[in-house]
Design a protein around this motif. Structure first.
Motif, PDB file in Angstrom:
ATOM      1  N   LYS A  16       0.644  -0.950  -0.034  1.00  0.00           N
ATOM      2  CA  LYS A  16      -0.561   0.260   0.000  1.00  0.00           C
ATOM      3  C   LYS A  16       0.842   1.255   0.150  1.00  0.00           C
ATOM      4  O   LYS A  16       0.745   2.271  -0.335  1.00  0.00           O
ATOM      5  N   LYS A  24       1.915   2.445  -3.519  1.00  0.00           N
ATOM      6  CA  LYS A  24       0.837   3.095  -4.053  1.00  0.00           C
ATOM      7  C   LYS A  24       0.519   1.531  -5.315  1.00  0.00           C
ATOM      8  O   LYS A  24       0.005   1.971  -6.299  1.00  0.00           O
ATOM      9  N   VAL A  25       0.291   0.241  -4.990  1.00  0.00           N
ATOM     10  CA  VAL A  25       0.565  -0.750  -5.395  1.00  0.00           C
ATOM     11  C   VAL A  25      -0.873  -0.923  -6.054  1.00  0.00           C
ATOM     12  O   VAL A  25      -2.108  -0.290  -4.715  1.00  0.00           O
ATOM     13  N   SER A  26      -1.785  -1.252  -6.486  1.00  0.00           N
ATOM     14  CA  SER A  26      -3.060  -1.524  -7.246  1.00  0.00           C
ATOM     15  C   SER A  26      -3.855  -2.510  -6.522  1.00  0.00           C
ATOM     16  O   SER A  26      -3.525  -3.780  -5.885  1.00  0.00           O
ATOM     17  N   LYS A  27      -5.093  -2.662  -5.906  1.00  0.00           N
ATOM     18  CA  LYS A  27      -5.780  -2.874  -4.780  1.00  0.00           C
ATOM     19  C   LYS A  27      -5.765  -4.499  -5.152  1.00  0.00           C
ATOM     20  O   LYS A  27      -5.392  -5.005  -4.304  1.00  0.00           O
ATOM     21  N   ASP A  28      -6.071  -4.949  -6.554  1.00  0.00           N
ATOM     22  CA  ASP A  28      -5.859  -6.254  -6.733  1.00  0.00           C
ATOM     23  C   ASP A  28      -5.030  -6.576  -7.332  1.00  0.00           C
ATOM     24  O   ASP A  28      -4.114  -8.523  -6.272  1.00  0.00           O
ATOM     25  N   GLU A  29      -3.251  -5.896  -6.952  1.00  0.00           N
ATOM     26  CA  GLU A  29      -2.298  -6.623  -7.405  1.00  0.00           C
ATOM     27  C   GLU A  29      -1.938  -7.285  -5.547  1.00  0.00           C
ATOM     28  O   GLU A  29      -1.230  -7.903  -5.710  1.00  0.00           O
ATOM     29  N   ILE A  30      -2.537  -5.951  -4.950  1.00  0.00           N
ATOM     30  CA  ILE A  30      -1.576  -6.130  -3.597  1.00  0.00           C
ATOM     31  C   ILE A  30      -2.536  -7.364  -2.717  1.00  0.00           C
ATOM     32  O   ILE A  30      -1.791  -8.538  -2.208  1.00  0.00           O
ATOM     33  N   GLN A  31      -3.639  -7.954  -3.389  1.00  0.00           N
ATOM     34  CA  GLN A  31      -4.893  -8.971  -3.194  1.00  0.00           C
ATOM     35  C   GLN A  31      -3.929 -10.159  -3.783  1.00  0.00           C
ATOM     36  O   GLN A  31      -4.092 -11.062  -2.828  1.00  0.00           O
ATOM     37  N   ARG A  32      -3.383  -9.787  -5.042  1.00  0.00           N
ATOM     38  CA  ARG A  32      -2.914 -10.960  -5.456  1.00  0.00           C
ATOM     39  C   ARG A  32      -1.553 -11.824  -4.611  1.00  0.00           C
ATOM     40  O   ARG A  32      -1.654 -13.244  -4.120  1.00  0.00           O
TER      41      ARG A  32
END
Length: 358
Positions: free
Chosen positions: A105, A108-116
């Motif tokens: 976070k 500033k990584v995207s939410k989808d990429e963070i979840q993955r």
């Protein structure tokens, strides 16, 4: 090109020299441990690499670019490194998944990429079933796995580990040091591991740098460190050794109570030392006088301690004032005061010297 290079790295606090002109290079993907007792400078070295401490002199380079010197130091957040602390340093108000995601976070990584990436790394450290739990609901070993996952998920170029297992009990430490090596094999991240525990260093490392008073006494792979110590400090710090005094007399070396031809010693080149290492487990103890061409010395047991996996004996020669410590298997039981015969294979007596300069 080396991944990380420390050149004449020095740190002083007032007149106290904590790290003293230390030189070290790490190859890409290498796992190196800084091993030594408290106060030897290993953690200060790690904190200089991380950017938390500015060197008093010398430099730190990564991929050929300078990261630290006495004049300028790149801040920690710009070094592409992750650090794992002794205290775990987890956010108590965040779940396992949130702790692991925190660094992503901040980047500033995207939410989808963070979840993955969080799901992937939790699976790797076998914590995916605990993603919704909080740190106080986890065991010490599980908290350390979260700390590892958080450090690895950001894909650092260098991983720094500062005594990461010292808060765990003995069984967990043994399990986790194997886990750390497994993760290193999987990700191949250049890693520096600070520890005072030689078993941790031996089981995890490609090379070990043994530190003493701010300097590296010897850096080698674990087997070479154990089998060919270059200094008395290394011989005594790595494993258990008897240090023998020996005087070279032409083609032989005279020890206290016996003499051996130099050809039978485990020497490489010219012997330039009067100190020799004899590992405690490389000495045989017998109730009856053995046969063969080994060194046989009569004597008695003057002390003993049962350590579970081994007996720790103290032997006193009856023909000289030679006294040796010996580690024997648990079923090799001798009583204090019992007469015994000691057996030494001459090839197990190692000159304590740097063979590269022999």
């Amino acid at each position: 090109m080396d991944k990380l290079t420390l050149t004449n790295l020095t740190k002083k606090y007032g007149d106290t020299v904590v790290v003293d002109q230390l030189n070290l290079s790490l190859r890409p993907g290498e796992f190196v441990s800084l091993l030594g007792p408290s106060g030897c400078g290993k953690t200060t070295t790690l904190r200089m690499i991380a950017g938390f401490v500015t060197p008093s002199a010398g430099s730190i380079d990564m991929d050929g670019k300078q990261m630290s010197s006495a004049a300028a130091s790149l801040p920690p957040e710009r070094r592409r490194m992750s650090m794992i602390f002794q205290s775990y340093a987890l956010w108590p108000n965040m779940t396992v998944a949130q702790n692991v995601a925190f660094g992503l976070k901040m980047r500033k990584v995207s939410k989808d990429e963070i979840q993955r990436r969080v799901n992937q790394i939790l699976g790797v450290v076998q914590l995916d079933h605990l993603a919704a739990r909080y740190p106080n609901e986890l065991s010490g070993g599980q908290q350390q796995r979260v700390s590892l996952a958080r450090a690895l998920v950001v894909k650092p170029e260098i991983l720094l580990l500062d005594e990461p297992l010292s808060n765990l009990d003995a069984n967990l430490r043994e399990e986790m040091r194997g886990e750390i090596r497994r993760l290193h094999n999987e990700f191949g991240i250049t890693s520096i591991y600070v520890t005072h525990d030689q078993a941790e260093a031996m089981t995890t490392s490609d090379r070990i740098a043994v530190m003493n008073k701010g300097r590296i006494e010897q850096i080698d792979d674990p087997l070479t460190l154990y089998a060919r110590p270059k200094t008395r400090y290394v011989a005594e710090f790595i494993g258990r050794s008897n240090i023998l005094d020996g005087r070279t007399n032409g083609a032989s070396v005279a020890f206290n109570g016996f003499e051996i031809s130099t050809a039978r010693l485990n020497a490489r080149g010219v012997i330039r030392t009067e100190e020799f290492s004899l590992r405690t487990q490389n000495i045989g103890l017998h109730a009856n006088c053995p046969q063969g061409d080994s060194i046989i010395l009569p004597g008695s047991i003057i002390e003993r301690a049962f350590l579970g996996e081994t007996w720790d004996y103290a032997f006193q020669s009856e023909t000289s004032n030679l006294r040796l410590r010996i580690m024997s298997p648990p079923l090799h039981v001798f009583d204090v005061g019992q007469k015994v015969w000691l057996e030494i294979n001459p090839s197990h007596i190692i000159p304590i010297q740097d063979d590269q300069h022999a």
